[in-house]
Design a protein around this motif. Structure first.
Motif, short mmCIF file in Angstrom:
data_model
loop_
_atom_site.label_atom_id
_atom_site.label_comp_id
_atom_site.label_asym_id
_atom_site.label_seq_id
_atom_site.Cartn_x
_atom_site.Cartn_y
_atom_site.Cartn_z
N HIS A 147 0.82 -1.21 0.00
CA HIS A 147 0.00 0.00 0.00
C HIS A 147 0.86 1.26 0.00
CE1 HIS A 147 -3.93 -1.98 0.52
NE2 HIS A 147 -3.25 -2.88 1.24
N GLY A 148 2.14 1.10 -0.29
CA GLY A 148 3.06 2.22 -0.31
C GLY A 148 4.27 1.93 0.55
N PRO A 149 5.24 2.83 0.58
CA PRO A 149 6.45 2.61 1.38
C PRO A 149 6.14 2.34 2.85
CG PRO A 149 6.77 4.45 -0.11
CD PRO A 149 5.32 4.07 -0.20
N GLU A 150 6.75 1.27 3.36
CA GLU A 150 6.61 0.84 4.75
C GLU A 150 5.15 0.61 5.16
OE1 GLU A 150 8.93 3.33 7.32
OE2 GLU A 150 10.80 2.78 6.32
N ASP A 151 4.34 0.23 4.17
CA ASP A 151 2.94 -0.09 4.42
C ASP A 151 2.57 -1.34 3.62
OD1 ASP A 151 0.31 -0.13 5.18
OD2 ASP A 151 -0.28 1.67 4.06
N TYR A 152 3.16 -2.47 4.00
CA TYR A 152 2.86 -3.77 3.42
C TYR A 152 1.98 -4.52 4.41
CZ TYR A 152 6.58 -3.26 -0.13
OH TYR A 152 7.37 -2.85 -1.18
N ARG A 153 0.87 -5.07 3.92
CA ARG A 153 -0.10 -5.70 4.80
C ARG A 153 -0.42 -7.12 4.36
NH1 ARG A 153 -4.53 -0.83 4.22
NH2 ARG A 153 -3.03 0.92 4.30
N LEU A 154 -0.62 -7.99 5.34
CA LEU A 154 -1.05 -9.35 5.09
C LEU A 154 -2.57 -9.34 4.96
CD1 LEU A 154 0.46 -12.10 4.89
CD2 LEU A 154 -0.32 -12.54 7.22
N HIS A 168 11.24 0.61 1.65
CA HIS A 168 11.65 1.80 2.38
C HIS A 168 11.47 3.10 1.58
CE1 HIS A 168 12.93 -0.07 6.04
NE2 HIS A 168 13.77 -0.88 5.42
N GLY A 169 10.96 3.00 0.36
CA GLY A 169 10.58 4.21 -0.36
C GLY A 169 11.64 4.82 -1.25
N ALA A 170 12.60 4.04 -1.74
CA ALA A 170 13.65 4.59 -2.60
C ALA A 170 13.05 5.26 -3.83
CB ALA A 170 14.61 3.48 -3.03
N ALA A 171 13.69 6.36 -4.24
CA ALA A 171 13.18 7.15 -5.36
C ALA A 171 13.11 6.36 -6.65
CB ALA A 171 14.06 8.38 -5.55
N LYS A 172 13.99 5.38 -6.82
CA LYS A 172 13.94 4.55 -8.02
C LYS A 172 12.57 3.92 -8.20
CE LYS A 172 15.63 0.15 -9.82
NZ LYS A 172 15.56 0.51 -11.23
N PHE A 173 11.92 3.60 -7.10
CA PHE A 173 10.63 2.92 -7.15
C PHE A 173 9.45 3.90 -7.03
CE2 PHE A 173 13.73 -0.10 -5.54
CZ PHE A 173 13.54 -1.16 -6.41
N TRP A 174 9.58 4.89 -6.17
CA TRP A 174 8.45 5.76 -5.85
C TRP A 174 8.57 7.17 -6.39
CZ3 TRP A 174 4.52 2.96 -4.69
CH2 TRP A 174 4.70 1.74 -4.03
N GLY A 175 9.67 7.42 -7.13
CA GLY A 175 9.80 8.70 -7.81
C GLY A 175 10.34 9.82 -6.94
N ASP A 176 10.79 10.87 -7.60
CA ASP A 176 11.23 12.09 -6.94
C ASP A 176 11.10 13.22 -7.96
OD1 ASP A 176 13.36 11.75 -8.69
OD2 ASP A 176 14.81 11.22 -7.14
N GLU A 177 11.79 14.33 -7.72
CA GLU A 177 11.65 15.46 -8.64
C GLU A 177 12.23 15.18 -10.02
OE1 GLU A 177 15.46 15.94 -6.24
OE2 GLU A 177 13.35 15.38 -5.87
N ASN A 178 13.00 14.09 -10.14
CA ASN A 178 13.65 13.78 -11.41
C ASN A 178 13.00 12.63 -12.17
OD1 ASN A 178 15.78 15.71 -11.02
ND2 ASN A 178 16.69 14.29 -9.54
N ARG A 179 12.10 11.90 -11.51
CA ARG A 179 11.52 10.73 -12.18
C ARG A 179 10.15 10.41 -11.60
NH1 ARG A 179 16.03 6.63 -9.91
NH2 ARG A 179 16.92 8.48 -8.96
N PRO A 180 9.27 9.83 -12.41
CA PRO A 180 7.96 9.44 -11.91
C PRO A 180 8.05 8.13 -11.12
CG PRO A 180 8.15 8.82 -14.20
CD PRO A 180 9.41 9.58 -13.86
N ALA A 181 7.02 7.84 -10.35
CA ALA A 181 6.96 6.56 -9.63
C ALA A 181 6.83 5.42 -10.64
CB ALA A 181 5.79 6.56 -8.66
#
Length: 372
Positions: free
Chosen positions: A25-32, A63-76
């Motif tokens: 469900h997003g960074p640090e939000d994985y649910r069983l 943990h939300g790394a930008a490679k996966f979830w995007g930042d000012e330089n790239r989309p998620a």
């Protein structure tokens, strides 16, 4: 196989209406969660998951790394609502004839799937460069649910490989990281008189050590900060090991190469400091291969690459064309798989598995989840 026989085989596997799965469900939000057990469509197969490895990239996504979830330089790139897990192996338990014929398998076969599900239509796929597919859909991250679940769909476009049923499930699932390791080694174009340095003795690095050794170079040198992992590196083929926490790796490499430096450096740690280390210990006209997924930016003096040494710097991604060799290597018994696959968890303890991978003390090597 007759249609009647195939129907009987499909019916022989009774399935629950719901299954347990991890959902992102997003960074640090994985649910069983409890989800409907998926039903394969035309040309698809249903896999009963036996094992799924927990990769460093899984952890960085978590943990939300930008490679996966995007930042000012790239989309998620990663998606919410997807079940993670791409180092997978399981048994084919339901499929139509189209699905079985497409993948050249039968009901009951144990299979592993390549991480990427290539579109088959983009420029890269049309050129045979499927591992760099433009849309880049991938099990466990984007558009296809992964294997941190009791069951998962194997789509028609998946790339499927049969694996011996004699292997323990966690060992069979190691085909994915080992194929990645071997691709990194292939990119290095290793020659017989090369001194090859592999940075990092985690699962990918250990596979690279084994792959590099199989290429027959003059010497394979392993770097790490954990003595136990360095000992394991020796069992995978390292001729020499260096604990970079206790010794100056650059000085040691220069000493063993008459002051020139290593011919090849393969980086598999994902730690920014390993990049500069590699540039410094390579000889002029050496080869640097980068395999890692980094959780943060890396800064180096690029003049080392150009004006100082004229290095060949190569990237490597996934394990294209290396799966048969990786599976053969595991099945052959030449790797110390019991010492590589150190920890297995039930699906209900997925968080403990993630936490163990994040532990940098060296308590584990390869961590896996056994969903069933």
């Amino acid at each position: 196989m007759s249609t009647t026989t195939l129907e009987q085989q499909n019916a022989s596997q009774s399935l629950p209406e719901t299954m347990t799965a991890v959902v992102c469900h997003g960074p640090e939000d994985y649910r069983l969660e409890q989800l409907d057990t998926p039903t394969p469509g035309p040309g698809e197969m249903l896999m009963k998951v036996e094992a799924v490895g927990v990769c460093a990239s899984d952890l960085k996504c978590y943990h939300g790394a930008a490679k996966f979830w995007g930042d000012e330089n790239r989309p998620a790139w990663a998606q919410h609502g997807v079940t993670p897990g791409h180092e997978l192996v399981g048994a084919v338990i339901r499929a139509d004839q189209q699905g079985l014929d497409t993948h050249s398998v039968e009901i009951g076969d144990r299979v592993a799937c390549e991480q990427i599900v290539p579109c088959g239509e983009c420029r890269y796929c049309q050129r045979g460069e499927y591992w760099m597919c433009g849309p880049h859909d991938m099990f466990g991250f984007r558009n296809y649910n992964g294997a941190m679940a009791q069951y998962m769909i194997v789509p028609t476009k998946a790339r499927v490989h049969k694996v011996s049923k004699e292997l323990p499930p966690a060992h069979a699932a190691f085909a994915e990281p080992l194929s990645c390791s071997l691709h990194g080694v292939e990119r290095a174009n290793i020659k017989f008189d090369d001194v090859v340095v592999v940075a990092g003795c985690g699962p990918i690095g250990l596979g690279m050590i084994a792959g590099a050794k199989a290429k027959g170079p003059l010497k394979v040198v392993a770097l790490d900060m954990v003595d136990d992992k360095l000992e394991l590196a020796k069992k995978c083929g390292a001729d020499e090991v260096i604990n970079i926490g206790a010794e100056d790796a650059v000085a040691r490499i220069k000493d063993m190469t008459e002051g020139y430096g290593a011919d090849v450096y393969i980086e598999s740690t994902g730690h920014p400091s390993a990049v500069g280390q590699g540039l410094n210990l390579l000889r002029k006209l050496g080869t640097y291969v980068e395999y890692s997924v980094f959780g943060s930016d890396v800064s180096v003096d690029w003049s080392i690459i150009s004006d100082d040494k004229e290095l060949d710097v190569l990237g490597a991604h996934l394990g294209p064309h290396c799966w048969p060799a990786a599976i053969k290597m595991i099945e052959s018994g030449i790797l110390p798989m019991d010492q590589i696959c150190t920890n297995q968890f039930p699906l209900e303890q997925f968080q403990e598995a993630l936490d163990m991978v994040s532990d940098t003390s060296g308590a584990s090597v390869k961590v896996s989840i056994l969903p069933n």
